[in-house]
Write a protein that holds these residues in place. Structure first.
Motif, short mmCIF file in Angstrom:
data_model
loop_
_atom_site.label_atom_id
_atom_site.label_comp_id
_atom_site.label_asym_id
_atom_site.label_seq_id
_atom_site.Cartn_x
_atom_site.Cartn_y
_atom_site.Cartn_z
N THR A 165 0.81 -1.22 0.00
CA THR A 165 0.00 0.00 0.00
C THR A 165 0.85 1.27 0.00
OG1 THR A 165 -0.15 -0.14 2.41
CG2 THR A 165 -1.92 -1.15 1.13
N ARG A 166 1.95 1.25 0.73
CA ARG A 166 2.82 2.43 0.80
C ARG A 166 4.26 2.00 1.01
NH1 ARG A 166 1.06 6.46 5.32
NH2 ARG A 166 0.50 4.51 6.37
N ALA A 167 5.15 2.82 0.46
CA ALA A 167 6.59 2.65 0.70
C ALA A 167 7.17 4.04 0.94
CB ALA A 167 7.27 1.98 -0.49
N GLU A 168 7.90 4.19 2.02
CA GLU A 168 8.43 5.49 2.40
C GLU A 168 9.93 5.42 2.59
OE1 GLU A 168 6.72 8.19 2.48
OE2 GLU A 168 4.68 7.39 2.36
N ILE A 169 10.61 6.51 2.14
CA ILE A 169 12.02 6.69 2.45
C ILE A 169 12.08 7.71 3.59
CG2 ILE A 169 14.23 7.55 1.62
CD1 ILE A 169 13.57 6.52 -1.10
N LEU A 170 12.44 7.24 4.77
CA LEU A 170 12.41 8.09 5.94
C LEU A 170 13.60 9.04 6.00
CD1 LEU A 170 11.29 5.43 8.57
CD2 LEU A 170 9.86 6.95 7.19
N ASP A 171 14.75 8.57 5.57
CA ASP A 171 15.94 9.42 5.67
C ASP A 171 17.02 8.89 4.73
OD1 ASP A 171 17.53 11.47 6.44
OD2 ASP A 171 17.94 10.74 8.46
N VAL A 172 17.88 9.82 4.29
CA VAL A 172 19.05 9.48 3.48
C VAL A 172 20.26 10.02 4.22
CG1 VAL A 172 20.21 9.75 1.27
CG2 VAL A 172 17.72 9.59 1.34
N ASN A 173 21.06 9.13 4.78
CA ASN A 173 22.20 9.52 5.60
C ASN A 173 23.50 9.36 4.82
OD1 ASN A 173 20.60 9.99 7.95
ND2 ASN A 173 20.47 7.77 8.23
N LEU A 174 24.43 10.28 5.06
CA LEU A 174 25.73 10.27 4.40
C LEU A 174 26.82 10.16 5.45
CD1 LEU A 174 25.12 13.25 1.95
CD2 LEU A 174 24.80 10.83 1.46
#
Length: 295
Positions: A165-174
């Motif tokens: 139903t949903r897919a989320e990218i919560l954060d992109v860390n470097l």
């Protein structure tokens, strides 16, 4: 008396056994399924049917409810996985996936651990999609990336009877080194923009100064043109007078100019002595004679 009791009890035992058998059959044969669940029924270890919400009937002693599956939407635990972008930057992606089971008969017989399978699938798809994009694209096109991940995961789990139903990218860390490099790049870009803005301002100032000089030159040219037109008009008037009155008009103009010149010299500041040319008196006389003659 004892024989009568034994006969009554023997007859009642049969009835009681039959009644108990009927009650047990009803208990085993009637299944009430909640709205949030679906039940998978097996007969001798094979799939028989799937019971939906409400009252359902099965064959007692032959059929049994092997699986009670919730059809509510579920959220997988937040998961982090490393990925490398197309410009060789290591990033850590935090994802969250929501799904629900639509066809429990496919889920229970085709996959053992649904959550772990979906997490593994999501991790592989995220790495594959991140590998196609540069770091700037990952940061700027997060919504596009989410849609790609959702579509890919949905295609992968379709055979399991599951809907994502949903897919989320919560954060992109470097990592810290990449962050420092990006900060330097950002500062350099800001400095470049400031230099460009300053140069554009100076260029605009030069353009405005040139426009002002051009405008001043145009106005001076217009003024000279007006003076030239006035001088030409005066000359034409004098020429017309000369043509009409002959040499007298010309002599009058010459004498008038001489008088104006002498008057200008006499009116000068700090002048104590005025030196007149030899023919000045004669010029005055000629001018008065001409005026007298015209009168």
């Amino acid at each position: 008396m004892e024989d009568i009791l034994i006969g009554l009890v023997g007859d009642n035992i049969v009835i009681l056994l039959l009644a108990g058998l009927v009650l047990l059959s009803l208990f085993l044969g009637i299944r009430i399924v909640p709205q949030s669940e679906k039940h998978v029924v097996e007969r001798f270890g094979r799939l028989r049917s799937v019971l939906g919400p409400g009252i359902n009937f099965i064959v007692p002693f032959l059929d049994r409810v092997a699986h009670q599956v919730s059809i509510l939407e579920r959220q997988l635990p937040n998961n982090s996985q490393d990925a490398i972008t197309s410009d060789n930057v290591l990033v850590q992606i935090d994802t969250s996936v929501f799904y629900r089971i639509l066809e429990p008969e496919r889920t229970v017989y085709r996959i053992r651990d649904v959550d772990a399978a979906i997490q593994t699938t999501v991790a592989g798809i995220v790495r594959a999609e991140i590998g196609k994009m540069e770091l700037d694209e990952v940061q700027a096109n997060r919504n596009v990336l989410i849609e790609r991940i959702k579509e890919s995961v949905a295609d992968a789990v379709d055979s399991w009877g599951i809907e994502v139903t949903r897919a989320e990218i919560l954060d992109v860390n470097l990592d810290q080194a990449t962050r420092d490099a990006m900060l330097q790049q950002l500062n350099a870009e800001r400095a470049r923009r400031a230099a460009v803005t300053s140069a554009e301002g100076e260029k605009r100032a030069v353009e405005l100064a040139a426009d002002a000089e051009l405008y001043a030159a145009e106005q001076a040219a217009k003024a000279r043109r007006v003076e030239a037109d006035a001088e030409a008009y005066a000359t034409s008037v004098v020429a017309a007078a000369i043509q009409a009155n002959g040499m007298e008009a010309a002599q009058y103009q010459v004498a008038l100019k001489q008088v104006e010149a002498i008057t200008g010299v006499a009116n000068g500041q700090g002048t104590q002595t005025v030196i007149l040319p030899a023919d000045a008196v004669e010029a005055f006389g000629n001018a008065f004679k001409m005026l007298k003659g015209r009168g």
